[in-house]
Motif scaffolding. Structure first.
Motif, short mmCIF file in Angstrom:
data_model
loop_
_atom_site.label_atom_id
_atom_site.label_comp_id
_atom_site.label_asym_id
_atom_site.label_seq_id
_atom_site.Cartn_x
_atom_site.Cartn_y
_atom_site.Cartn_z
N ARG A 160 0.74 -1.10 -0.04
CA ARG A 160 0.08 0.03 -0.15
C ARG A 160 0.87 1.24 0.18
N LEU A 161 1.90 1.34 -0.62
CA LEU A 161 2.98 2.50 -0.88
C LEU A 161 2.27 3.70 -1.51
N THR A 162 2.08 4.77 -1.24
CA THR A 162 1.68 5.68 -1.99
C THR A 162 2.57 6.60 -2.54
N ARG A 163 3.94 6.31 -2.45
CA ARG A 163 4.91 6.93 -3.24
C ARG A 163 6.15 6.15 -3.34
N VAL A 164 7.09 6.43 -4.02
CA VAL A 164 8.24 5.68 -4.00
C VAL A 164 9.47 6.03 -2.86
N ASP A 165 9.76 5.09 -2.15
CA ASP A 165 10.43 5.52 -0.89
C ASP A 165 11.90 5.82 -1.32
N LEU A 166 12.17 6.97 -0.92
CA LEU A 166 13.56 7.63 -1.36
C LEU A 166 14.66 6.79 -1.14
N ARG A 167 14.66 5.72 -0.09
CA ARG A 167 16.00 4.84 0.16
C ARG A 167 16.00 3.90 -0.84
N MET A 168 14.95 3.67 -1.76
CA MET A 168 15.09 2.79 -2.77
C MET A 168 16.08 3.41 -4.07
N LEU A 169 15.92 4.76 -4.06
CA LEU A 169 16.54 5.34 -5.11
C LEU A 169 18.05 5.72 -4.91
N ALA A 170 18.46 5.29 -3.68
CA ALA A 170 19.98 5.45 -3.18
C ALA A 170 20.55 3.93 -3.74
N LEU A 171 19.76 2.99 -4.20
CA LEU A 171 20.17 1.68 -4.48
C LEU A 171 20.94 1.83 -5.89
N ARG A 172 22.14 2.17 -6.14
CA ARG A 172 22.56 2.43 -7.41
C ARG A 172 22.93 1.04 -8.28
N SER A 173 22.81 -0.09 -7.63
CA SER A 173 22.98 -1.33 -8.29
C SER A 173 21.77 -1.80 -8.77
N LEU A 174 20.73 -1.40 -8.52
CA LEU A 174 19.35 -1.90 -9.04
C LEU A 174 19.32 -2.02 -10.42
N THR A 175 19.14 -3.15 -10.88
CA THR A 175 18.69 -3.41 -12.52
C THR A 175 17.20 -3.87 -12.51
N ARG A 176 16.56 -4.06 -11.66
CA ARG A 176 15.25 -4.50 -11.64
C ARG A 176 14.49 -4.20 -10.41
N LEU A 177 13.46 -3.26 -10.69
CA LEU A 177 12.54 -2.72 -9.45
C LEU A 177 11.10 -2.88 -9.85
N ASP A 178 10.29 -3.54 -8.88
CA ASP A 178 8.94 -3.99 -9.07
C ASP A 178 8.35 -3.69 -7.86
N LEU A 179 7.42 -2.41 -8.28
CA LEU A 179 6.64 -1.76 -7.32
C LEU A 179 5.27 -2.06 -7.47
N SER A 180 4.72 -3.39 -8.22
CA SER A 180 3.51 -3.46 -8.73
C SER A 180 2.46 -3.50 -7.39
N ASN A 181 1.12 -3.58 -7.62
CA ASN A 181 0.17 -3.78 -6.57
C ASN A 181 0.39 -2.78 -5.34
N ASN A 182 0.70 -1.49 -5.67
CA ASN A 182 0.63 -0.63 -4.44
C ASN A 182 -0.25 0.58 -4.92
N HIS A 183 -0.16 1.65 -4.08
CA HIS A 183 -1.04 2.80 -4.52
C HIS A 183 -0.57 4.14 -5.04
N ILE A 184 0.94 3.76 -5.77
CA ILE A 184 1.68 4.96 -6.03
C ILE A 184 0.90 5.85 -7.22
N ARG A 185 0.99 7.17 -6.85
CA ARG A 185 0.24 7.98 -7.92
C ARG A 185 1.00 8.84 -8.97
N LYS A 186 2.43 9.00 -8.35
CA LYS A 186 3.47 9.83 -9.05
C LYS A 186 4.89 9.22 -8.80
N LEU A 187 5.65 9.29 -9.77
CA LEU A 187 7.11 8.79 -9.83
C LEU A 187 7.89 9.91 -9.62
N PRO A 188 8.80 9.83 -8.96
CA PRO A 188 9.97 11.01 -8.77
C PRO A 188 10.73 11.13 -9.91
N ALA A 189 11.19 12.13 -10.20
CA ALA A 189 12.25 12.33 -11.10
C ALA A 189 13.59 11.85 -11.04
#
Length: 415
Positions: A160-189
């Protein structure tokens, strides 16, 4: 001074005895500290948490630092005759560690060195960094602890996330990010700062847009799989087609009334699904695609009729339109430093007439039927009647080009 990295200790004397080194690195913690009256290097691994000590003062033969920017280095000791090979280290931490080791070797004042206590390490300190993590319920979501820094694949669903957690954006090695089945309305730049992100799954959220900033970010060269299905998207930005490395795109069950203007620029796209939207016509560039699988089922496509047209021409053409066409046709370099930004955007949305000339903001627009098998190997039926044809926009730069096209249509179909 401590450093966490992968370590392989290579005994240089083994080949002289006809033996071969195992050649396998282990996760370890390296510490520089005082032991008795000398400075030592302590290497602790999961199998040997108490660690092995190596004297440093006047005992380093050479440093190999050609690949230090990649987190790799080698320290060659005189006694014993071993090479300590370091890899998968944080670049800045590695540089600091090597600097401290060099000072310890030259006999610098210990008071000037960042020394550590030499002792056994905790088990979690020598565990291999976690690469994958799945959080599938709200109670399992890490609120107080951080995400493992070395994560390459992260799934956070049903939280039930309503936004992308900023801690995820610090994971510089990410190749796959799955945020399906939440309540996110907007993606941060700042999501576009994940320079290695190849897969972005946003299925079943409440997204109302996909920002221009994301289309102009490092995702242009990294993103290959994008799932925006089951959201509330009404339109995608014109710059969306700058994501030219996309291979798979899912847009099902949104409220899209049109697809991006220059869809044909997605030259690597092979799988496209945009079923159950509000599409009435496909953009002109759609015919340039070369797909393996296409699904456009459940869209209210209109019946293509070349006689039904929209005229956006002035007679004669404005000076701005003539100049814009010349810039596109002659491929004259342009940019915001030369012409106003709104003109740059118009030039980027220019279309090509049947005659091969460009039309920018003035054209005659109609729609013609396109057999979707011409752009895709496998086509899901467009409707329940078994059709595989959909209307595609067509632009004409002048009344003469439009009339010539209509004459050719009459010749092909005398009825």
């Amino acid at each position: 001074m401590k450093l966490q990295c992968d370590v392989e200790v290579v005994n240089r004397m083994l080949p002289t005895c006809g033996l071969r080194n195992k050649g396998k690195s282990s996760r370890a913690v390296l510490s520089i500290g005082r032991h008795v009256d000398s400075l030592c290097l302590l290497i602790c691994t999961a199998k040997d948490r108490s660690g092995s000590k190596y004297k440093l003062k006047e005992n380093i033969e050479k440093f190999f630092t050609w690949f230090v920017e990649e987190g790799k280095a080698t320290v060659r000791l005189k006694e014993p005759a071993v090479d300590i090979c370091l890899s998968k280290a944080d670049t800045s931490s590695l540089k600091s560690f090597l600097s401290a080791a060099r000072l310890a070797h030259t006999g610098s004042d210990p008071a000037s060195l960042p020394l550590s206590a030499l002792g056994p390490v905790r088990a979690r300190d020598v565990e291999k960094p976690r690469k994958k993590l799945s959080v599938l319920s709200r109670k399992d979501y890490p609120l107080r602890s951080s995400f493992p820094a070395a994560l390459e694949q992260l799934q956070v669903s049903y939280c039930r996330l309503t936004r992308v957690d900023l801690r995820m954006l610090a994971l510089r090695s990410l190749t796959r990010l799955d945020l399906s089945n939440n309540h996110i309305r907007k993606l941060p730049a700042s999501l576009g700062d994940l320079s290695g992100l190849a897969e972005l799954i946003l299925h079943n959220n409440r997204l109302e847009g996909f920002g221009d900033a994301l289309c102009s970010s490092t995702l242009q060269t990294s993103l290959q799989h994008l799932d925006l299905s089951q959201n509330q998207l009404r339109v995608l930005p014109a710059r969306f087609c700058q994501l030219r490395h996309l291979v798979k795109l899912k847009l099902d069950e949104n409220q899209l009334r049109r697809l991006p203007f220059h869809m044909g620029r997605l030259s690597r796209l092979r799988f496209l699904s945009a079923a159950h939207n509000q599409l009435s016509v496909l953009p002109a560039g759609f015919r340039k695609l070369s797909l393996e699988n296409l699904d456009l089922f459940g869209n209210p496509f209109t019946q293509a009729n070349a006689l039904e047209h929209s005229i956006r021409l002035t007679f004669p053409l404005t000076l701005q339109e003539l100049a814009a066409r010349a810039v596109v046709d002659l491929r004259i370099p342009h940019g915001p430093h030369l012409v106003p930004v709104h003109l740059c955007e118009e030039l980027s949305l220019s279309e090509v007439c049947e005659c091969g000339r460009a039309c920018v903001s003035a054209s005659i627009l109609t729609a013609v039927g396109l057999n979707l098998h011409l752009v895709a190997h496998t086509v899901v039926l467009v409707d329940n009647m078994g059709g595989t044809e959909a209307p595609v926009q067509k632009h004409f730069c002048s009344l003469q080009c439009y009339c010539q096209f209509m004459d050719s249509c009459v010749q092909r179909d005398p009825r």
